[in-house]
Every structure is written in structure tokens, then in C-alpha cells.
Design a protein around this motif. Structure first.
Motif, PDB file in Angstrom:
ATOM      1  N   SER A 100     -76.735  31.358 -25.929  1.00  0.00           N
ATOM      2  CA  SER A 100     -76.456  32.712 -25.491  1.00  0.00           C
ATOM      3  C   SER A 100     -75.725  32.649 -24.149  1.00  0.00           C
ATOM      4  O   SER A 100     -76.115  31.906 -23.258  1.00  0.00           O
ATOM      5  CB  SER A 100     -77.774  33.474 -25.338  1.00  0.00           C
ATOM      6  OG  SER A 100     -77.495  34.799 -25.047  1.00  0.00           O
ATOM      7  N   GLY A 101     -74.653  33.376 -24.033  1.00  0.00           N
ATOM      8  CA  GLY A 101     -73.895  33.368 -22.784  1.00  0.00           C
ATOM      9  C   GLY A 101     -72.874  32.261 -22.716  1.00  0.00           C
ATOM     10  O   GLY A 101     -72.202  32.085 -21.694  1.00  0.00           O
ATOM     11  N   SER A 102     -72.709  31.512 -23.802  1.00  0.00           N
ATOM     12  CA  SER A 102     -71.773  30.395 -23.744  1.00  0.00           C
ATOM     13  C   SER A 102     -70.328  30.855 -23.885  1.00  0.00           C
ATOM     14  O   SER A 102     -69.404  30.108 -23.608  1.00  0.00           O
ATOM     15  CB  SER A 102     -72.115  29.395 -24.844  1.00  0.00           C
ATOM     16  OG  SER A 102     -72.094  30.054 -26.092  1.00  0.00           O
ATOM     17  N   GLY A 103     -70.129  32.103 -24.323  1.00  0.00           N
ATOM     18  CA  GLY A 103     -68.760  32.621 -24.411  1.00  0.00           C
ATOM     19  C   GLY A 103     -68.287  32.863 -25.822  1.00  0.00           C
ATOM     20  O   GLY A 103     -67.101  33.102 -26.056  1.00  0.00           O
ATOM     21  N   LYS A 104     -69.185  32.837 -26.800  1.00  0.00           N
ATOM     22  CA  LYS A 104     -68.789  33.009 -28.202  1.00  0.00           C
ATOM     23  C   LYS A 104     -68.149  34.377 -28.429  1.00  0.00           C
ATOM     24  O   LYS A 104     -67.040  34.473 -28.974  1.00  0.00           O
ATOM     25  CB  LYS A 104     -70.020  32.877 -29.117  1.00  0.00           C
ATOM     26  CG  LYS A 104     -70.798  31.581 -28.964  1.00  0.00           C
ATOM     27  CD  LYS A 104     -71.952  31.519 -29.923  1.00  0.00           C
ATOM     28  CE  LYS A 104     -72.998  32.596 -29.728  1.00  0.00           C
ATOM     29  NZ  LYS A 104     -73.850  32.432 -28.537  1.00  0.00           N
ATOM     30  N   SER A 105     -68.870  35.409 -28.009  1.00  0.00           N
ATOM     31  CA  SER A 105     -68.348  36.757 -28.243  1.00  0.00           C
ATOM     32  C   SER A 105     -67.037  36.960 -27.507  1.00  0.00           C
ATOM     33  O   SER A 105     -66.091  37.564 -28.036  1.00  0.00           O
ATOM     34  CB  SER A 105     -69.356  37.806 -27.784  1.00  0.00           C
ATOM     35  OG  SER A 105     -70.519  37.711 -28.549  1.00  0.00           O
ATOM     36  N   THR A 106     -66.994  36.443 -26.283  1.00  0.00           N
ATOM     37  CA  THR A 106     -65.767  36.589 -25.504  1.00  0.00           C
ATOM     38  C   THR A 106     -64.592  35.961 -26.250  1.00  0.00           C
ATOM     39  O   THR A 106     -63.507  36.554 -26.320  1.00  0.00           O
ATOM     40  CB  THR A 106     -65.954  35.927 -24.129  1.00  0.00           C
ATOM     41  OG1 THR A 106     -67.148  36.437 -23.537  1.00  0.00           O
ATOM     42  CG2 THR A 106     -64.785  36.218 -23.228  1.00  0.00           C
ATOM     43  N   HIS A 108     -75.838  32.346 -34.315  1.00  0.00           N
ATOM     44  CA  HIS A 108     -76.847  31.523 -33.669  1.00  0.00           C
ATOM     45  C   HIS A 108     -77.519  30.596 -34.672  1.00  0.00           C
ATOM     46  O   HIS A 108     -78.090  29.585 -34.320  1.00  0.00           O
ATOM     47  CB  HIS A 108     -77.990  32.415 -33.147  1.00  0.00           C
ATOM     48  CG  HIS A 108     -77.715  32.993 -31.820  1.00  0.00           C
ATOM     49  ND1 HIS A 108     -77.564  34.340 -31.625  1.00  0.00           N
ATOM     50  CD2 HIS A 108     -77.574  32.411 -30.624  1.00  0.00           C
ATOM     51  CE1 HIS A 108     -77.354  34.569 -30.350  1.00  0.00           C
ATOM     52  NE2 HIS A 108     -77.360  33.400 -29.719  1.00  0.00           N
ATOM     53  N   PHE A 146     -64.782  36.812 -15.579  1.00  0.00           N
ATOM     54  CA  PHE A 146     -65.320  38.153 -15.303  1.00  0.00           C
ATOM     55  C   PHE A 146     -65.709  38.231 -13.849  1.00  0.00           C
ATOM     56  O   PHE A 146     -66.258  37.281 -13.293  1.00  0.00           O
ATOM     57  CB  PHE A 146     -66.556  38.449 -16.160  1.00  0.00           C
ATOM     58  CG  PHE A 146     -66.241  38.619 -17.623  1.00  0.00           C
ATOM     59  CD1 PHE A 146     -65.580  39.759 -18.062  1.00  0.00           C
ATOM     60  CD2 PHE A 146     -66.587  37.644 -18.538  1.00  0.00           C
ATOM     61  CE1 PHE A 146     -65.289  39.917 -19.416  1.00  0.00           C
ATOM     62  CE2 PHE A 146     -66.302  37.802 -19.880  1.00  0.00           C
ATOM     63  CZ  PHE A 146     -65.656  38.946 -20.326  1.00  0.00           C
TER      64      PHE A 146
END
Ligand SMILES: Nc1ncnc2c1ncn2[C@@H]1O[C@H](COP(=O)(O)OP(=O)(O)OP(=O)(O)O)[C@@H](O)[C@H]1O
Ligand SMILES: [Mg+2]
Lengths: 881, 275
Positions: free
Chosen positions: B46-52, B206, B17
Motif C-alpha cells: 500500500s502506498g507503493s504507487g500502483k494507483s498513481t 493486492h 506529490f
């Protein structure tokens, strides 16, 4: 199918908004329907009037010059033609009515109609309110009067009335009948019917008539009949015009085409406002539902399906609105018909043209309005459904819109101001390409305007309303497109108001009487010999040698191109004024003491005056020059009644003095047939020679005292009026009267613009409600940390004020741009380049109304939110975020 | 027996990104496979890239490098229209915020993807009824979302994701908006679907207690796969929690392999249990 259900589901989600949008469409549609229906009814009335006037005959014959009369030899010859069933003969003359001492019974003239046989005429077949129709010879010296006359002059059957005579006392007649007010003759002049012979004798017209109505036997070819008789000026003594029913209605329709278009245009303005409201509603729907639209994309809706969803929403709103609007319009028409049965002779009949126009118009409007929201909906990414963060508004899109807006706006300016363009081409490209692109361009510019203006205005409003400026930051830009839509909707009405006022007043303002202009205008319905003017000259206060006789004809020009331009028909006839050159332009060479001060644009007074006396020459007005490109030295072909097509040389171009306007006020019905372009001035001799005018109707008079003009006008009326049936009026007052009449017309038209603003107010309610809705959570937070109800109310109101102010500024700007273009187009079409007149008061009124309407519309949502429970605000906010 | 392509293969995928200094490498050459009938929990800070990762697998965003294959078809090679149609058929999505349409009933919400696809109304009715029955929502078919509890709403959303019989169901924190009771209920539903209907599921979460319902837990850190655990080898949620903490604090293997599963499943759970 599923798309339709989703669309309907969304409309149900925001019921109030859908209802208001539907209401706006319905209001606009009903406006179109009722205006066009009323117009259609009035047209019916007018047709019946014409039928009444010409008695629905196969062929009507009248003199080409309204002042002339037809010799009865023609009638006698026609009656021998075996195609003829019957010829109805009448003579029409206007006069004042007097009592036996010569005092007038009313200040207004009546129309005397001499009938050879009342039973032949419609009027004669009509039931009498009292008395009976005259039967010759028993009823010589009798008249039948109209109800209006009876009421106005307080007459009843058995009373005596008189007609003035040049010498000796009045001729007296006995009232033997009163004819009832016909269904349709609501604007007919007061009429007095009498035997033809009596009128011929009194008027001195002898063995003549002014109108022949010919009833032909069945299956006779009208046109062939007309062809045979058209040329028989030898019998008639004067040139004739023949009219068949068809020709007649055709001419009338042409004359009113402008009004008809106007009636559609008025509704179209309201419709445009409604279109913007649809746009704003759809834009709101898309913006608020980005998550939902994203979800639809995520679970497999393709772009087209999401776009369809928005278009279907728009179409549904407009279809429901149009349906309601037609019903509402029908109801209004019915109400009108109920209250004014005179004007709706056929009852409440819908104008199908209007219905089709408004329904299809609203569908097209909805389609156009849903275009941008639909495209932006297809652009919603499926990711919207996954994330919680709202999208920032895209500066690039707005910039692109603004730039394309400016480019689109420039197109019309190029069309209108580009030199060397064929007039026709300019006119039509302006109408079909220029105006629409201008409108769309202005709309695309709106978001940028809102963004630019908001930071300037918001702090000021905040200070005025005692709110912290920070709370108003980015109020409008949060929902930029819905604001743009609402601002545009409001703009339509205000801009229309500005155009009507500025352009209208500019047109009026261009008409100024010259500094040298006769003081009085006299009009004789009967027509008098110029020599009889001595009587006027002897009235104390009237200047010696300054009674100016004027002969007026409206000949066709030689070329024959007829064009329709929106409101006005490009005329191909002109008003030709024949004047006594010495009196009008000055007696000596070089001229001295002219009665009419002419402002020469080309040529000069000395040469023009000399040449007017010597040859077939004319002085033309500037409009004529601009429109036809004819200047000094050029020749104009004019169709004359006596000598056919002849050439007149132009010897001068002057600024128009509007004499034709004055003449028109006296002689409306003649003018209904011919629209004239500009006007031209020639010598009395020329008119006599080419048009065979013997009697004169119009005179202008100078006064030689500074006494009160009104008093002298009265004296002139008293001295000569009763004898000649003369009407006298102060020229300047007359102009004032015309100005006032036209101003009233401008105001009347302005109400349509106000209606559009009212329609737009529905959009304001929508926008404010949506804005409140999207900020509920934020407002809840503010409330929970101590914002008072009052402040919250003011925050919401401030948004409305912002919208109102931006709309006002834009409306005035757009109106000015359009007026400028309008003025320029008037030069293209009518050769008339009006000066700018900016009427301040109406514009202030327009802005005030716009602001008031916005403020008023915002009150409901403002009060609603200020009353809401803080907790509810917090909850509702989160779910709608 | 024909070789069936794997429902989901993530091959060397890179996702960045932004640009220049502010550039974030959300996924860094990640490799990851899901077999038919698998149930995978993707876990990470959080922010590790799971959703991505999930978005990439759903074809909602495009990768900057590598390939994503669903049922053997490369998502990275498809245009928007094909992707949409492909997603409609082969991928089921469950969102954290349910995303039901408030004005449609439960049954209508579930039917939506079939309606977009233009399936015959009779088939739709049957399939929706069966699905709602399976999810225990048979009596709630006519209810609007606002008349349903959070757990019920999410079950409707799961029904909507499953109605097309997708190759894989992707869920991003499906229990994120639910209390623990409802959360458990949803997890049981997913597990049951996985066990009885062989539905392939990838779920981001989580919570270790949620992760325990999956067959495998995959840990992500800084855009890279760092550890895979077979949940049958984990004693309970607490133990999984401990592992999760370990990953958060920088422990675990930072060297992911295609066969991460085979390499790492037998790593003893109790190894760090007392830390
Ligand atoms: N659209 C975006 N633009 C810029 N950076 C992004 C974007 N989306 C994600 N990132 C960044 O990519 C990284 C991974 O984000 P991602 O949303 O995948 O994390 P996550 O593991 O789902 O976190 P969470 O558990 O909080 O949901 C983060 O550093 C995030 O800031
Ligand atoms: Mg996430």
C-alpha cells in the motif's frame, strides 16, 4: 440525448428535491400569471369605466379646469357642423342630498348628472330596476337614482328627495326610476340622473354643460375635427380639452404604467427566490455526484458534456415548473374570476404578457442559476471516480467569490452616488447594470458570510438546544453552496419586505404638516364664491379672518420631456396653489400670524411674501428645486389657459407641506390624468389672471378654541355643509387618513414579499434534506454510540435555525442597502430626499416569519431522520459517501 | 507486416506529490511496457504507487517527467479535451467502486461511452447486446445496478470499459469490493477476454490469488519496478504470495530494466519459498 437522459435520471434519483424545486418555480410563475392576469382584467374594467364615463365617444370635450363649465353656444354651433352625428350633453355636479326639511339623507355626496336626453346615454339605455326614465317636459322635477343611492338612502320609486339651496328650503325632486348596477361600475360614485335643465337651474350654472360627447359621422377624421374646434374658446367661454378615444386611453395607460410594472415586479421577486432554489438544487446535485461526474469524465465525457448535464437539469426543472405554474396561475385566475365576476368582466383571461414574462423569466433564471454549478461540474476531475476521499472545500474559491462580490456590489453605489451624472443616464445604468450586479455580488458574498458567521452562531445555538457544540461544527460549511443558495432565496423575500417597509415608510415619513397649518379643510364640489365663506366664519369656534381660499390648477410646464421610470412617471405638470397671500403668509410687512408656516430652504418669508403680491412669482417646493435645478431668482415657464406660456419668477424654496396630497384626496379623477411634480404656491390673483378661475373649491380654516376639533368640524358641517354641499375635514386627521391608506398599501405590497419567503421555504426543505442525506452515515455512527433520537432531531433543527438566522441578518442588511439606494433614487427621480424611517415591528415580523418558515420546513426531514433505523443510516451513509 | 506500436509504454515516468519537506516521490523514473494481448497484474505494498501509475497510464493525471504512450501516442503531450477523446477511444477503465449510474439499467450503463461519442443507436444496441452476452449478463440487461450482485455490477463495469474496443483496459483493484467467489468470477471473465479476444489488460491488485489470473505479475516498491514474474512459472497463488511478501519486506531486485521480463522471469520461484 444521452445527456438529457442522464439529467432526467438524476432528477429521478432525488424525486422529492426535484418536486420541491419544480414546486417553487411553479409557485413563482403562477404568482406572476395570476397577478398580471388580475391586473389585465382590472385594466379592462377601468377601460369600460372610462368608456362609460365618456360613453365610448369619438370625441369628448371638457373644460381644461375641472371647475369650469362649457357654454351651450358651443354645442349649438357644433350641431351645425355636418360632420357631427350627435352631441350628447351632460352637466355634472356633486352635492349632498337632503330631505324636505334640509336634513341630509346620507353623509356622502352624490354625483348629479344632468342629461339632455337620457336615451342618448349609456345609462339611459340601461334597463331600470324599477320605474322609468324621465321624458321632458312631462317629467320635470324628477330624478332617476342609482341602485347604490337607493340602498344607501333607503329610497324607492315615488319618494321625494331634495337638493340644498343657498337661500330658502331645498328644491324637491321625485324619484321616478332606479337604475340597476351596471356590470362594470363597481367603483362609480353614487349617481343621480336628472334633466339637464333642472340641474342647470339648481346649480346656477345656467346655459352650460360640463361634458360633451360627440358622435361623428362615419369616416370623419377625428383629429381634423378636434383641430377645428379646439380653439373655439370664444363660444365655450372657457379653455377646453378635447379627447379622442385614443388620447384618452393613452393618458390612462400612462397613469397606470407604474402599477403595471409593479405587478410584474412583484412576481419577479418570487421568481428570483425560485432561481436561487434551482441554483441550490443544482449545486447539491453536483456536490453529491462528484464521484459520478468524475466517472463520466473518466469514461470519456468531455467537459462541455458534463456542463450541459447540469444546465439541462436546471432547464428541465424550470420548464416543468413553468408549465405547472401557468396551469396553476390559470386555475387561480379562474377561481378569482369565479368569485369576483365584477372584476373579471371578460372572465378568466390569462395575461399573455405575464405568461411570456414568467415562462421566459424562469428559463433565464434557470440558465443563470445553473451557470456556477455547471462550471464547477466541469471542474470535477476524473480522479474523483478513483479515490474515496472527499474533496475539501476550496478556501481560495470562496475568497475570490467574496472579493468579486464586493467589487460587483460597489458598482451600483458608484452609479447612484457618483456626483455630476446625467439623471437619465444614472437612472438607466442603475436599473440595467447596477441592480443586477448588486444582486449577483451579494450572492457571491454569501458563502463567505456563512463561513464567517457559522462559528459564531453555532455554539450559541448548541447551548440553547442542549447539544454538544462539537456536533454542530461545520454543519453548513459542509454544503456551502447549497446553503448559500437557500440563504439567498430566503433573503430575496425578506429584503423585499425591508425595502417595501423602510423605503415606503421613509417616503411617507418625509411628509409632515408644518406646525402652523389650518385646522380644517373644506371642499366644495360645486365651487363657491369666496364671499359665501362668511357663513363659515360665523360658526362659533371658527377664528375671524382665517378662512383661506385656495385655487388649484395643474398646468403643464414649458419644457416637454416625459420620462418613464419604473414605478413612477416623471411628471411634467405641477400643482399650483393660488392663495390669499395675506392670510396664508401673514398680513403685515413684516408678516404676522401666517396660517401656513413655511420652512424656507432658499429665500425668506418677508421678501417672498412681498414679491408674491407684486408680480408673477411662485414659491416652489424643495423637490421641484432638486429635480429641475431651479432656485430663487430663476424663471419657470408655465402654460396658462388664458395667457399661453408665461414666466413665473421663483421667490422662495420651501420644504413640501404635502398640500397637493390633501387636494388629491378630494379630487381623484382629475388627478388621474396628470401626475404632478412637487407643487408651487402663488397668489390667488395670479391664478385668476392666468387661469381664469372664478369659483373656488378648496378652503382652509383656523379655529380659535381648544375645543374638541371633531365637534367643531361637525358644527361647521352642520352650519354650512348642507347649504353649499361642503365637505369639511380636520387637516391633521385627513393626513392621518392618507397616511393610513398608504400604510395599508405598503402592507399589501408586503404580502408579495411574504409570498417570496414562502416560495423560499421549499428550498429550505431541500437543503435540510440534502444535508441530512449527506450526513446519514455520520448520524448513524452517532446513534450507534448513544446519541438519542431527540438530540438528533435537535441537531437537524439547529441547522435550519442557523440558516434562518443568517438569512435574516443578510436579508435585513440587503434590504437596508437597497432602501438607501431607493431613497437616493427617489431624490434623483422625484427630487424628494426622504428621511430614514425604520419601522421596527414589520421588520421583527419579517424576521420571525423567516425563522418560523425555516424551522417549519426543517421539521419533516428532521422527524424523518430521527425516526430512521440506526442500521439503515449506517448503510445508506456508506453508499452515498 | 507493419510494425504495430505497443499498446502501452511507460518511459522513465516521475510523479511527485507536494513540495519541500513533505514531498512524496510516488513514482521514481519507472519504465514499463505492455505488449498487445498481455495481461499484467501490478502488485505492491500500500502506498507503493500502483494507483498513481494506473492514473498516469489512463491520462487522469500528468507526469512530472517521462512519457506515457498509448498506441504510440504520447499522453503527456495532450490537453484535456484531446485526452478525454483519446481516453474515450483507446482506454477502458474499471474502478474498485464499480461506479455504475444507479438510475440507468445495465445495458444503458454499458452503452454510455458510445453515446458520449455519438455512435448510431442501432450500432450501440447491437454492440451492447453482444457485450452483455459475452459477460454472461444477457438476462440482466434491463436490471438496475441495485438489482445486481456486486460481481454482476463489476461485470457491467467491465462491459462499459470494453465497449469501445480500447487498446488497453486499466483496472484498479477491480475485485477490492468483492468476496472471493465473485472475485474469482471477475478474474475468469478478464482472463477469458484476454485469451479469446486478445484484450490487453493492466490490473492493480493486492491479492496473489487475483494476480495469478494475469500472465505476468509486476511488483512495485517505493515507486520503482522491482520484479516481474511470469505467472506460468509460479506454482500457485501461495507461491505468488510468498514473492509478494518478499517484495514487501525489501527483497527482490531493486534494479528495474526495460527488459525486466527477460531478466527476471526465470528466477526460480522456490528460491524463497521456505522463508
Ligand atoms: N493526491 C495525492 N497527494 C499527495 N500524495 C499522494 C497523492 N496521491 C498519492 N499520494 C502518495 O503517493 C504514494 C503512492 O500512492 P498510491 O495511491 O499510488 O499507492 P497505492 O500503491 O495505490 O496504494 P494502495 O494499495 O493503498 O491503493 C503514496 O505515498 C501516497 O501517499
Ligand atoms: Mg491504490
Amino acid at each position: 440525448m444521452v445527456i438529457l437522459r442522464l439529467a432526467i435520471a438524476n432528477l429521478k434519483r432525488t424525486k422529492m428535491r426535484a418536486a420541491l424545486t419544480i414546486g417553487a418555480v411553479a409557485a413563482a410563475v403562477s404568482l406572476v400569471v395570476v397577478i398580471t392576469s388580475a391586473f389585465a382584467s382590472l385594466q379592462q374594467v377601468a377601460y369600460s369605466l372610462l368608456d362609460e364615463y365618456y360613453s365610448a365617444v369619438d370625441v369628448a370635450v371638457a373644460p381644461t379646469n375641472n371647475a369650469d363649465v362649457i357654454h351651450m353656444d358651443l354645442v349649438r354651433a357644433m350641431e351645425k357642423d355636418d360632420r357631427v352625428n350627435e352631441v350628447r350633453v351632460s352637466l355634472e355636479v356633486s352635492s349632498l342630498m337632503v330631505d324636505n326639511k334640509g336634513n341630509r339623507l346620507a353623509p356622502w355626496p352624490v354625483k348629479l348628472r344632468g342629461l339632455r336626453d337620457p336615451a342618448q346615454h349609456d345609462a339611459g339605455r340601461r334597463a331600470l330596476a324599477s320605474g322609468h326614465w324621465f321624458e321632458m317636459p312631462a317629467d320635470a322635477n324628477s330624478v332617476v337614482i342609482g341602485e347604490g343611492v337607493a340602498a344607501g338612502m333607503k329610497l324607492k320609486v315615488g319618494d321625494m328627495v331634495g337638493l340644498p339651496r343657498l337661500e330658502g328650503g331645498p328644491v324637491m325632486f321625485k324619484v321616478i326610476g332606479i337604475v340597476g348596477k351596471p356590470d362594470v361600475l363597481w367603483i362609480e360614485l353614487p349617481s343621480v340622473y336628472m334633466p339637464l335643465k333642472e340641474l342647470q337651474d339648481w346649480s346656477g350654472y345656467g346655459d352650460t354643460a360640463s361634458l360633451l360627447e360627440i358622435d361623428l359621422k362615419p369616416e370623419v377624421d377625428f383629429e381634423a375635427f378636434v383641430k377645428d374646434w379646439e380653439t373655439r374658446t370664444d363660444l365655450a367661454g372657457v379653455p377646453l380639452k378635447f379627447k379622442t378615444e385614443l388620447r384618452h386611453k393613452g393618458a390612462f395607460d400612462q397613469a397606470i404604467v407604474g402599477v403595471r410594472i409593479l405587478s410584474y415586479l412583484g412576481g419577479a421577486i418570487a421568481m428570483l427566490a425560485a432561481a436561487f432554489i434551482i441554483f441550490s438544487t443544482l449545486a447539491m446535485g453536483v456536490a453529491e455526484r462528484s464521484r459520478l461526474l468524475g466517472m463520466l469524465r473518466a469514461i470519456g465525457a468531455v467537459k462541455v458534456q458534463v456542463g450541459q448535464l447540469v444546465v439541462i437539469e436546471g432547464m428541465t426543472l424550470s420548464m416543468v415548473g413553468a408549465g405547472l405554474g401557468v396551469a396553476l396561475g390559470w386555475y387561480w385566475t379562474w377561481l378569482l374570476a369565479h368569485h369576483y365576476p365584477d372584476l373579471f368582466i371578460a372572465g378568466a383571461v390569462l395575461s399573455w404578457g405575464g405568461v411570456i414574462f414568467s415562462v421566459s423569466g424562469s428559463l433565464v433564471a434557470a440558465l443563470a442559476a445553473s451557470l456556477i454549478p455547471a462550471v464547477s461540474a466541469t471542474g470535477v476531475s476524473a480522479l474523483e471516480a478513483m479515490t474515496v476521499v472527499a474533496r475539501p472545500s476550496r478556501a481560495k474559491t470562496i475568497a475570490v467569490c467574496a472579493i468579486s462580490g464586493l467589487l460587483l456590489m460597489s458598482i451600483d453605489h458608484i452609479i447612484v452616488f457618483l456626483p455630476h451624472m446625467e439623471q437619465e443616464v444614472r437612472l438607466w445604468t442603475h436599473l440595467c447594470l447596477g441592480l443586477p450586479t448588486l444582486m449577483f455580488g451579494m450572492f457571491l458574498l454569501t458563502p463567505a458570510i456563512v463561513l464567517a458567521v457559522e462559528p459564531l452562531l453555532a455554539p450559541i445555538i448548541a447551548r440553547l438546544l442542549f447539544i454538544q457544540p462539537a456536533l454542530l461544527r461545520q454543519q453548513l460549511s459542509g454544503g456551502l453552496w447549497r446553503t448559500a443558495g437557500t440563504v439567498s432565496a430566503l433573503t430575496v423575500g425578506l429584503a423585499a419586505l425591508v425595502v417595501i417597509q423602510v423605503h415606503g415608510r421613509s417616503l411617507l415619513g418625509g411628509w409632515k404638516l408644518p406646525t402652523e397649518f389650518p385646522d380644517l379643510v373644506l371642499f366644495s364640489p360645486l365651487g363657491v364664491d369666496p364671499k359665501a365663506m362668511d357663513a363659515v366664519e360665523s360658526v362659533p369656534g371658527v377664528k375671524r379672518d382665517s378662512v383661506l381660499p385656495i385655487a388649484l390648477v395643474s398646468p403643464q410646464l414649458g419644457t416637454n420631456v416625459i420620462t418613464l421610470f419604473g414605478m413612477m412617471q416623471r411628471p411634467n405638470a405641477t400643482s399650483m396653489f393660488g392663495v390669499d397671500v395675506d392670510k396664508a403668509l401673514g398680513a403685515d410687512d413684516p408678516p404676522r400670524d401666517p396660517m401656513v408656516g413655511l420652512e424656507f430652504k432658499q429665500g425668506d418669508l418677508v421678501t417672498a411674501r412681498r414679491r408674491l403680491k407684486e408680480e408673477r412669482s411662485v414659491i416652489i417646493t424643495e423637490e421641484f428645486y432638486k429635480l429641475k435645478g431651479i432656485g430663487v431668482g430663476d424663471k419657470i415657464k408655465i402654460n396658462t389657459t388664458l395667457n399661453g406660456e408665461v414666466e413665473y419668477t421663483v421667490v422662495g424654496v420651501i420644504r413640501s407641506i404635502g398640500a397637493d396630497m390633501i387636494a388629491r384626496t378630494f379630487n381623484l379623477e382629475a388627478e388621474m390624468e396628470n401626475w404632478t411634480i412637487g407643487s408651487m404656491l402663488t397668489s390667488l390673483e395670479n391664478v385668476r389672471r392666468d387661469f381664469g378661475i372664478t369659483k373656488l373649491h378648496l378652503f382652509m380654516v383656523n379655529l380659535d378654541t381648544a375645543d374638541d376639533k371633531g365637534a367643531i368640524t361637525k358644527r361647521v358641517r352642520e352650519a354650512v355643509g348642507e347649504k353649499f354641499g361642503l365637505l369639511a375635514a380636520d387637516a391633521r386627521r385627513l393626513k392621518h387618513g392618507i397616511d393610513e391608506g398608504l400604510t395599508r398599501l405598503i402592507h399589501m405590497l408586503s404580502t408579495v414579499a411574504l409570498a417570496a419567503i414562502a416560495v423560499a421555504s421549499l428550498g429550505v426543505i431541500n437543503t435540510i434534506m440534502a444535508s441530512v442525506r449527506s450526513r446519514q452515515w455520520q448520524l448513524g455512527v452517532l446513534r450507534s454510540i448513544g446519541l438519542t433520537r431527540g438530540s438528533m432531531l435537535r441537531i437537524v433543527l439547529s441547522e435550519a435555525i442557523l440558516i434562518g438566522l443568517i438569512a435574516s441578518a443578510k436579508g435585513i442588511a440587503v434590504g437596508m442597502i437597497l432602501s438607501n439606494i431607493g431613497n437616493r433614487m427617489s431624490e434623483v427621480v422625484a427630487g424628494y430626499d426622504p428621511p430614514w424611517v425604520i419601522p421596527v415591528t414589520p421588520l421583527i415580523v419579517g424576521v420571525s416569519i423567516t425563522l418560523a418558515v425555516t424551522l417549519f420546513a426543517s421539521i419533516i426531514p428532521a422527524v424523518q431522520v430521527s425516526r430512521a433505523d440506526t442500521l439503515n443510516l449506517l448503510k445508506a451513509g456508506r453508499s452515498s459517501a | 507486416m507493419p510494425v504495430m506500436s505497443k499498446p502501452l509504454v511507460v518511459d522513465n515516468v516521475v510523479k511527485r506529490f507536494g513540495r519541500g519537506d513533505g514531498q512524496v516521490v510516488a513514482l521514481d523514473r519507472i519504465c514499463f511496457e505492455v505488449d498487445h494481448g498481455d495481461f499484467v497484474a501490478v502488485m505492491g505494498a500500500s502506498g507503493s504507487g500502483k494507483s498513481t501509475l494506473l492514473h498516469l497510464m489512463a491520462g487522469l493525471t500528468q507526469a512530472d517527467g517521462g512519457h506515457v504512450l498509448v498506441n504510440g501516442q504520447d499522453l503527456t503531450a495532450m490537453n484535456d479535451k484531446r485526452l478525454t477523446l483519446f481516453r474515450r477511444e483507446h482506454i477502458g477503465l474499471v474502478f474498485q467502486q464499480f461506479n455504475l449510474i444507479p438510475t440507468l439499467s445495465a445495458a444503458e450503463n454499458v452503452a454510455l461511452p458510445l453515446r458520449f461519442a455519438g455512435v448510431a443507436e442501432k450500432t450501440i444496441q447491437e454492440r451492447v447486446a453482444t457485450m452483455l452476452g459475452k459477460l454472461g449478463l444477457g438476462s440482466r440487461a434491463k436490471h438496475r445496478p441495485d438489482a445486481l450482485s456486486g460481481g454482476e455490477q463489476q461485470r457491467v463495469a467491465i462491459g462499459r470499459a470494453l465497449i469501445t474496443n480500447p487498446a488497453v483496459v486499466l483496472a484498479d483493484e477491480p475485485t477490492g469490493n468483492l468476496d472471493s467467489a465473485n472475485s474469482d468470477a471477475i478474474c475468469r471473465v478478464l482472463r477469458e477476454l484476454n485469451e479469446t479476444d486478445n484484450v490487453t489488460i493492466v490490473m492493480v491488485t493486492h491479492e496473489p490469488s487475483v494476480g495469478m489470473y494475469a500472465r505476468r505479475a509486476v511488483f512495485i516498491r517505493d515507486g520503482q519496478l522491482c520484479r516481474t514474474v511470469d505467472t506460468t512459472d509460479v506454482a500457485d497463488a501461495a507461491a505468488l504470495g510468498v514473492m509478494y511478501q518478499e517484495v514487501l519486506s525489501g527483497g527482490g531486485s531493486a534494479a528495474p530494466t526495460h527488459d525486466a521480463r527477460d531478466d527476471e522471469v526465470d528466477r526460480p520461484v522456490s528460491e524463497t519459498a521456505d522463508v
